[in-house]
Scaffold this motif. Structure first.
Motif, PDB file in Angstrom:
ATOM      1  N   ARG A  81       0.804  -1.216   0.000  1.00 19.06           N
ATOM      2  CA  ARG A  81       0.000   0.000   0.000  1.00 19.06           C
ATOM      3  C   ARG A  81       0.842   1.274   0.000  1.00 19.06           C
ATOM      4  NH1 ARG A  81      -4.853   1.877   4.239  1.00 19.06           N
ATOM      5  NH2 ARG A  81      -4.878   4.064   3.561  1.00 19.06           N
ATOM      6  N   TYR A  82       1.903   1.280   0.787  1.00 23.59           N
ATOM      7  CA  TYR A  82       2.652   2.520   1.005  1.00 23.59           C
ATOM      8  C   TYR A  82       4.002   2.491   0.318  1.00 23.59           C
ATOM      9  CZ  TYR A  82      -0.761   3.059   4.767  1.00 23.59           C
ATOM     10  OH  TYR A  82      -1.917   3.148   5.493  1.00 23.59           O
ATOM     11  N   MET A  83       4.423   3.675  -0.154  1.00 22.76           N
ATOM     12  CA  MET A  83       5.739   3.845  -0.753  1.00 22.76           C
ATOM     13  C   MET A  83       6.233   5.238  -0.401  1.00 22.76           C
ATOM     14  SD  MET A  83       4.900   2.296  -4.568  1.00 22.76           S
ATOM     15  CE  MET A  83       6.565   1.825  -4.966  1.00 22.76           C
ATOM     16  N   ALA A  84       7.540   5.420  -0.435  1.00 24.73           N
ATOM     17  CA  ALA A  84       8.091   6.752  -0.202  1.00 24.73           C
ATOM     18  C   ALA A  84       9.415   6.899  -0.930  1.00 24.73           C
ATOM     19  CB  ALA A  84       8.278   7.007   1.285  1.00 24.73           C
ATOM     20  N   TRP A  85       9.657   8.108  -1.391  1.00 23.67           N
ATOM     21  CA  TRP A  85      10.938   8.479  -1.985  1.00 23.67           C
ATOM     22  C   TRP A  85      11.415   9.747  -1.296  1.00 23.67           C
ATOM     23  CZ3 TRP A  85       7.176   6.078  -4.720  1.00 23.67           C
ATOM     24  CH2 TRP A  85       7.547   5.052  -5.596  1.00 23.67           C
ATOM     25  N   GLU A  86      12.625   9.730  -0.774  1.00 22.41           N
ATOM     26  CA  GLU A  86      13.225  10.911  -0.166  1.00 22.41           C
ATOM     27  C   GLU A  86      14.601  11.092  -0.775  1.00 22.41           C
ATOM     28  OE1 GLU A  86      13.013  11.092   4.076  1.00 22.41           O
ATOM     29  OE2 GLU A  86      11.165   9.903   4.158  1.00 22.41           O
ATOM     30  N   ASP A  87      14.814  12.235  -1.426  1.00 21.81           N
ATOM     31  CA  ASP A  87      16.057  12.452  -2.159  1.00 21.81           C
ATOM     32  C   ASP A  87      17.042  13.361  -1.441  1.00 21.81           C
ATOM     33  OD1 ASP A  87      14.884  14.943  -2.389  1.00 21.81           O
ATOM     34  OD2 ASP A  87      14.542  14.812  -4.552  1.00 21.81           O
ATOM     35  N   GLY A  88      16.795  13.623  -0.155  1.00 17.30           N
ATOM     36  CA  GLY A  88      17.663  14.510   0.604  1.00 17.30           C
ATOM     37  C   GLY A  88      17.190  15.943   0.588  1.00 17.30           C
ATOM     38  N   ILE A  89      16.173  16.242  -0.217  1.00 20.86           N
ATOM     39  CA  ILE A  89      15.573  17.580  -0.280  1.00 20.86           C
ATOM     40  C   ILE A  89      14.074  17.494  -0.062  1.00 20.86           C
ATOM     41  CG2 ILE A  89      15.154  19.612  -1.721  1.00 20.86           C
ATOM     42  CD1 ILE A  89      17.745  18.946  -3.207  1.00 20.86           C
TER      43      ILE A  89
END
Length: 212
Positions: A81-89
């Motif tokens: 169900r859940y996903m996340a992307w964090e690119d440092g910004i």
């Protein structure tokens, strides 16, 4: 989503593997365990990054499995169900059931209230380290734990290659064990953390970056 994010937070905290220990002692001193923990913390959270798969079932209340990739300030995880992307910004938090993408600054504690309460400070923990057959166990016990909070986290890792196989989390009223597989450290491409906007073009986007 809050139930899930505590598991993610604990992975980032507790998958810190010992680089070595004296074989003539079954239980390392607090000072040695603390030093080992910090060395491995820097290894796992360093520029080389790491990745793993996980599976957890919290006494029938919460069950999930997925994958995490981590590199410095960057993070990507994916579940059914859940996903996340964090690119440092920027952090893009996806809820596929609600068809929403919530956007935050990567350092905004509001994106994950559990993680904000579980930031690593070596002075907040007592450390111990021991051998158990083919495994090393390293435990971080929270000092002055709150009544409803986390009491301790123990990572079980292979002696041969230090890869984790499980993570046991003890809370006030129960404990649960997260099974870990497919662990690797290093050679993590930055492309893992780029949000694929085209995949979610029909989702609702909610931007929280201007909020205090």
């Amino acid at each position: 989503m809050r139930q899930k994010t505590i598991i993610i937070s604990l992975f980032l905290f507790a998958l810190c593997l010992p680089l070595g220990a004296a074989e003539n002692s079954s239980l390392a001193s607090d000072a040695t365990a603390k030093e080992l923990f910090n060395k491995v913390y820097n290894l796992v959270f360093g520029p080389q990054g790491s990745a793993l798969s996980y599976k957890v079932n919290i006494i029938g209340i919460y069950k999930t499995e997925g994958n995490i990739v981590y590199k410095g300030k960057k993070l990507h995880y994916a579940e059914a169900r859940y996903m996340a992307w964090e690119d440092g910004i920027t952090a893009y938090m996806v809820d596929k059931k609600k068809r929403q993408v919530n956007i935050y600054r990567y350092d905004d504690d509001n994106k994950d209230k559990y993680l904000s309460k579980f930031k690593y400070d070596v002075n907040n923990f007592d450390f111990s380290y021991e051998k158990d057959g083919d495994y090393y166990l390293i435990t971080a016990k929270v000092k002055n734990a709150s009544f409803f909070g986390i009491r301790s986290v123990t990572a079980r890792v292979y002696k041969t290659n230090l890869h984790p196989v499980s993570l046991t989390i003890k809370l006030s009223f129960f404990r649960t064990t997260v099974q870990v597989s497919n662990f690797r450290s290093g050679k993590i491409a930055d492309s893992n953390f780029v949000f694929p906007k085209d995949r979610f073009k029909d989702y609702e986007f909610i931007d929280h970056r201007g909020e205090k």
